[in-house]
Write a protein that holds these residues in place. Structure first.
Motif, PDB file in Angstrom:
ATOM      1  N   VAL A   1      -2.224  -3.527  -7.971  1.00 28.92           N
ATOM      2  CA  VAL A   1      -2.391  -3.636  -6.426  1.00 28.92           C
ATOM      3  C   VAL A   1      -3.614  -3.697  -5.961  1.00 28.92           C
ATOM      4  O   VAL A   1      -5.010  -4.149  -4.867  1.00 28.92           O
ATOM      5  CB  VAL A   1      -2.050  -2.920  -5.473  1.00 28.92           C
ATOM      6  CG1 VAL A   1      -2.738  -2.081  -3.830  1.00 28.92           C
ATOM      7  CG2 VAL A   1      -0.693  -1.770  -5.380  1.00 28.92           C
ATOM      8  N   ALA A   2      -4.696  -3.784  -6.863  1.00 31.94           N
ATOM      9  CA  ALA A   2      -6.474  -4.056  -6.944  1.00 31.94           C
ATOM     10  C   ALA A   2      -6.484  -5.056  -6.117  1.00 31.94           C
ATOM     11  O   ALA A   2      -7.386  -5.276  -5.784  1.00 31.94           O
ATOM     12  CB  ALA A   2      -6.928  -3.152  -7.542  1.00 31.94           C
ATOM     13  N   PRO A   3      -6.375  -5.896  -6.974  1.00 31.75           N
ATOM     14  CA  PRO A   3      -6.419  -7.822  -6.249  1.00 31.75           C
ATOM     15  C   PRO A   3      -6.257  -7.748  -5.147  1.00 31.75           C
ATOM     16  O   PRO A   3      -6.936  -8.804  -4.960  1.00 31.75           O
ATOM     17  CB  PRO A   3      -5.215  -8.382  -7.960  1.00 31.75           C
ATOM     18  CG  PRO A   3      -5.069  -7.300  -8.721  1.00 31.75           C
ATOM     19  CD  PRO A   3      -5.143  -5.989  -7.481  1.00 31.75           C
ATOM     20  N   SER A   4      -5.426  -6.884  -4.724  1.00 32.89           N
ATOM     21  CA  SER A   4      -4.766  -7.541  -3.362  1.00 32.89           C
ATOM     22  C   SER A   4      -5.369  -6.470  -1.296  1.00 32.89           C
ATOM     23  O   SER A   4      -5.092  -6.409  -1.160  1.00 32.89           O
ATOM     24  CB  SER A   4      -3.444  -7.781  -2.521  1.00 32.89           C
ATOM     25  OG  SER A   4      -2.654  -5.865  -3.179  1.00 32.89           O
ATOM     26  N   GLN A   5      -6.411  -5.666  -1.943  1.00 37.41           N
ATOM     27  CA  GLN A   5      -7.250  -4.545  -1.615  1.00 37.41           C
ATOM     28  C   GLN A   5      -8.749  -4.061  -1.730  1.00 37.41           C
ATOM     29  O   GLN A   5      -9.181  -4.212  -2.997  1.00 37.41           O
ATOM     30  CB  GLN A   5      -6.614  -3.514  -1.206  1.00 37.41           C
ATOM     31  CG  GLN A   5      -7.006  -2.139  -3.090  1.00 37.41           C
ATOM     32  CD  GLN A   5      -5.948  -1.254  -2.087  1.00 37.41           C
ATOM     33  OE1 GLN A   5      -5.254  -0.566  -1.489  1.00 37.41           O
ATOM     34  NE2 GLN A   5      -6.155  -0.306  -2.454  1.00 37.41           N
TER      35      GLN A   5
ATOM     36  N   GLY B   1       4.880   8.476   1.153  1.00 32.02           N
ATOM     37  CA  GLY B   1       4.257   7.302   1.098  1.00 32.02           C
ATOM     38  C   GLY B   1       4.544   5.727   1.880  1.00 32.02           C
ATOM     39  O   GLY B   1       3.049   5.173   2.262  1.00 32.02           O
ATOM     40  N   LEU B   2       5.581   5.356   1.541  1.00 30.41           N
ATOM     41  CA  LEU B   2       6.169   4.056   2.455  1.00 30.41           C
ATOM     42  C   LEU B   2       5.973   4.745   3.606  1.00 30.41           C
ATOM     43  O   LEU B   2       5.759   3.333   4.119  1.00 30.41           O
ATOM     44  CB  LEU B   2       7.582   4.651   1.735  1.00 30.41           C
ATOM     45  CG  LEU B   2       7.855   3.437   0.538  1.00 30.41           C
ATOM     46  CD1 LEU B   2       9.358   3.565   0.500  1.00 30.41           C
ATOM     47  CD2 LEU B   2       6.768   2.346  -0.083  1.00 30.41           C
TER      48      LEU B   2
ATOM     49  N   TRP C   1       5.797  -9.736  -3.888  1.00 30.89           N
ATOM     50  CA  TRP C   1       6.285  -9.159  -5.457  1.00 30.89           C
ATOM     51  C   TRP C   1       5.343  -7.429  -5.398  1.00 30.89           C
ATOM     52  O   TRP C   1       6.104  -6.818  -6.517  1.00 30.89           O
ATOM     53  CB  TRP C   1       5.985  -9.772  -6.336  1.00 30.89           C
ATOM     54  CG  TRP C   1       7.470 -11.113  -7.066  1.00 30.89           C
ATOM     55  CD1 TRP C   1       6.737 -12.565  -6.398  1.00 30.89           C
ATOM     56  CD2 TRP C   1       8.531 -10.433  -7.217  1.00 30.89           C
ATOM     57  NE1 TRP C   1       8.815 -13.075  -6.922  1.00 30.89           N
ATOM     58  CE2 TRP C   1       9.137 -11.782  -7.776  1.00 30.89           C
ATOM     59  CE3 TRP C   1       8.907  -9.171  -7.514  1.00 30.89           C
ATOM     60  CZ2 TRP C   1      10.334 -11.789  -7.665  1.00 30.89           C
ATOM     61  CZ3 TRP C   1      10.612  -9.735  -7.818  1.00 30.89           C
ATOM     62  CH2 TRP C   1      11.429 -10.193  -7.617  1.00 30.89           C
ATOM     63  N   VAL C   2       4.085  -7.643  -5.228  1.00 32.71           N
ATOM     64  CA  VAL C   2       3.506  -6.308  -4.950  1.00 32.71           C
ATOM     65  C   VAL C   2       4.072  -5.791  -4.233  1.00 32.71           C
ATOM     66  O   VAL C   2       3.584  -4.345  -5.744  1.00 32.71           O
ATOM     67  CB  VAL C   2       1.683  -6.852  -4.678  1.00 32.71           C
ATOM     68  CG1 VAL C   2       1.074  -5.806  -4.323  1.00 32.71           C
ATOM     69  CG2 VAL C   2       0.969  -7.513  -5.423  1.00 32.71           C
ATOM     70  N   ALA C   3       4.243  -5.665  -3.027  1.00 29.32           N
ATOM     71  CA  ALA C   3       5.470  -4.895  -2.305  1.00 29.32           C
ATOM     72  C   ALA C   3       6.732  -4.457  -3.099  1.00 29.32           C
ATOM     73  O   ALA C   3       6.918  -3.142  -3.286  1.00 29.32           O
ATOM     74  CB  ALA C   3       5.991  -5.303  -1.367  1.00 29.32           C
ATOM     75  N   VAL C   4       7.630  -5.192  -3.419  1.00 23.92           N
ATOM     76  CA  VAL C   4       8.761  -4.877  -4.364  1.00 23.92           C
ATOM     77  C   VAL C   4       8.069  -3.948  -5.973  1.00 23.92           C
ATOM     78  O   VAL C   4       8.575  -2.889  -6.138  1.00 23.92           O
ATOM     79  CB  VAL C   4       8.890  -6.540  -4.925  1.00 23.92           C
ATOM     80  CG1 VAL C   4      10.348  -6.058  -6.053  1.00 23.92           C
ATOM     81  CG2 VAL C   4       9.975  -7.452  -3.501  1.00 23.92           C
TER      82      VAL C   4
ATOM     83  N   ALA D   1       1.104  -0.964  -0.103  1.00 22.44           N
ATOM     84  CA  ALA D   1       0.154  -0.307  -0.398  1.00 22.44           C
ATOM     85  C   ALA D   1       0.792   1.123   0.197  1.00 22.44           C
ATOM     86  O   ALA D   1       0.809   1.989  -0.528  1.00 22.44           O
ATOM     87  CB  ALA D   1      -0.929   0.308   1.111  1.00 22.44           C
ATOM     88  N   GLY D   2       1.875   1.434   0.366  1.00 24.76           N
ATOM     89  CA  GLY D   2       3.102   1.979   1.024  1.00 24.76           C
ATOM     90  C   GLY D   2       3.257   2.814  -0.770  1.00 24.76           C
ATOM     91  O   GLY D   2       3.526   3.513  -1.176  1.00 24.76           O
ATOM     92  N   GLY D   3       3.828   1.785  -1.491  1.00 22.20           N
ATOM     93  CA  GLY D   3       4.295   2.021  -2.785  1.00 22.20           C
ATOM     94  C   GLY D   3       3.594   2.521  -3.485  1.00 22.20           C
ATOM     95  O   GLY D   3       3.502   3.413  -4.115  1.00 22.20           O
ATOM     96  N   LEU D   4       2.057   1.744  -3.473  1.00 20.05           N
ATOM     97  CA  LEU D   4       0.747   2.705  -4.398  1.00 20.05           C
ATOM     98  C   LEU D   4       0.736   4.421  -4.196  1.00 20.05           C
ATOM     99  O   LEU D   4       0.474   5.561  -4.716  1.00 20.05           O
ATOM    100  CB  LEU D   4      -0.276   1.806  -4.094  1.00 20.05           C
ATOM    101  CG  LEU D   4      -1.031   2.276  -4.986  1.00 20.05           C
ATOM    102  CD1 LEU D   4      -1.855   2.954  -5.742  1.00 20.05           C
ATOM    103  CD2 LEU D   4      -2.909   1.329  -3.947  1.00 20.05           C
ATOM    104  N   TYR D   5       0.503   3.933  -2.602  1.00 26.38           N
ATOM    105  CA  TYR D   5       0.831   5.857  -2.558  1.00 26.38           C
ATOM    106  C   TYR D   5       1.423   6.566  -1.898  1.00 26.38           C
ATOM    107  O   TYR D   5       1.676   7.721  -3.162  1.00 26.38           O
ATOM    108  CB  TYR D   5       0.867   5.919  -0.913  1.00 26.38           C
ATOM    109  CG  TYR D   5      -0.261   4.967   0.220  1.00 26.38           C
ATOM    110  CD1 TYR D   5      -0.782   4.634  -0.308  1.00 26.38           C
ATOM    111  CD2 TYR D   5      -0.472   4.539   1.450  1.00 26.38           C
ATOM    112  CE1 TYR D   5      -2.641   3.948   0.044  1.00 26.38           C
ATOM    113  CE2 TYR D   5      -1.294   3.850   1.934  1.00 26.38           C
ATOM    114  CZ  TYR D   5      -2.546   3.751   1.438  1.00 26.38           C
ATOM    115  OH  TYR D   5      -3.618   2.649   2.509  1.00 26.38           O
ATOM    116  N   ALA D   6       2.784   6.012  -2.449  1.00 20.69           N
ATOM    117  CA  ALA D   6       4.369   6.465  -3.554  1.00 20.69           C
ATOM    118  C   ALA D   6       3.918   7.151  -3.981  1.00 20.69           C
ATOM    119  O   ALA D   6       4.675   8.413  -4.697  1.00 20.69           O
ATOM    120  CB  ALA D   6       5.416   6.419  -2.549  1.00 20.69           C
TER     121      ALA D   6
END
Length: 286
Positions: A204-208, A241-242, A136-139, A11-16
């Motif tokens: 990210v959408a599939p995991s939230q 974001g992170l 891998w999503v976070a990475v 989520a932090g990577g997405l926000y960033a």
């Protein structure tokens, strides 16, 4: 708690990534784009529809969805560049609320108001640190945010296009008098940030929570993250974001305060605003 912090990196990577887009928009075209996540959401929904209803291969559907997100952003940018070129930042930013609401409403009409069946394009564990698994999503999201911020910095400081963009943002009237084509450059910025937003959201959408409203409102934590850098510094946007994502992951692991997680972006915004205004407040108190 460490597992929660690592889980919050996605989520932090997405926000960033979204915060970097907001910062670029603010710096280059004088807009805080409230539809930043909305265009990405709609592009993602188009990708899901193509894959599930038409049978398009997932990678082709994903690429089409990303392009749709970029084109939608470019259309909004064309409106701003054509009819609001001389307007101030507040007016140009307020204009983007209309497209945001339109995209949410249109998604309800076309795709329904329930979460969409996103298929993960990136999944599984990447590696582990001390028994804590990093996905891998976070990475992917963290890498996307860092790469976009670093690339944007290089483009803005070391290329002719970057110089033109900086001139356009800092002295728009002078830039136009010197023959710089402001409209195509502005629309290009909108398109690129729209593509980045759609890419991050589709990953990210599939995991939230992935209904239209939840995805579109990701602009709130993104704005909180961008505020750390004053909508000017790309590095602090990434850090914000992170930090917000990791903090949300940690809070989610504590039962007593887990419900506060959704309010963290608002708390973040209030604290940052109070901190930036501390000198004026203290002077007034004296």
């Amino acid at each position: 708690m460490i597992q929660g912090a690592i889980a919050g990196l996605a989520a932090g990577g997405l926000y960033a990534a979204l915060a970097v887009c907001l910062t670029l928009m603010s710096r280059l075209v004088r807009v805080v784009n409230f539809a930043q996540a909305g265009t990405g959401m709609f592009g993602g929904f188009c990708a899901v529809w193509l894959v599930t209803q038409i049978g398009v291969p997932i990678w082709i559907g994903t690429l089409i969805g990303i392009v749709v997100g970029g084109l939608l952003a470019a259309m909004i940018g064309a409106i701003a560049a054509t009819w609001l070129s001389e307007a101030d930042t507040s007016t140009r930013s307020a204009m983007t609320v209309g497209p945001l609401l339109l995209l949410i409403s249109l998604s309800f009409i076309l795709f329904g108001n329930k979460p969409q069946p996103f298929e993960p394009i990136i999944a599984g564990p990447a590696f582990s640190i001390g028994g804590v698994v990093v996905s891998w999503v976070a990475v992917a999201t963290v890498s996307l945010a860092v790469i976009v911020a670093a690339s944007a910095n290089v483009v803005l400081t070391r290329t002719r296009t970057g110089i033109l963009l900086r001139a356009l943002s800092e002295r728009p009237t002078t830039a136009e008098l010197l023959g710089i084509r402001s409209r195509p450059l502005s629309i290009a910025v909108w398109f690129v940030t729209g593509v980045i937003s759609a890419t991050a959201i589709i990953i990210v959408a599939p995991s939230q929570s992935n209904d239209a409203t939840s995805l579109s409102m990701l602009v709130v934590p993104a704005a909180a993250s961008a505020l750390l850098g004053g909508f000017r510094r790309l590095d602090l946007a990434v850090v914000g974001g992170l930090a917000l994502g990791v903090l949300g992951g940690v809070v989610a692991q504590i039962d007593e305060v887990a419900a506060v997680r959704n309010f963290l972006p608002f708390v973040f915004i209030v604290v940052l605003l109070l901190w930036t205004q501390r000198k004026e407040v203290w002077d007034a108190a004296r």
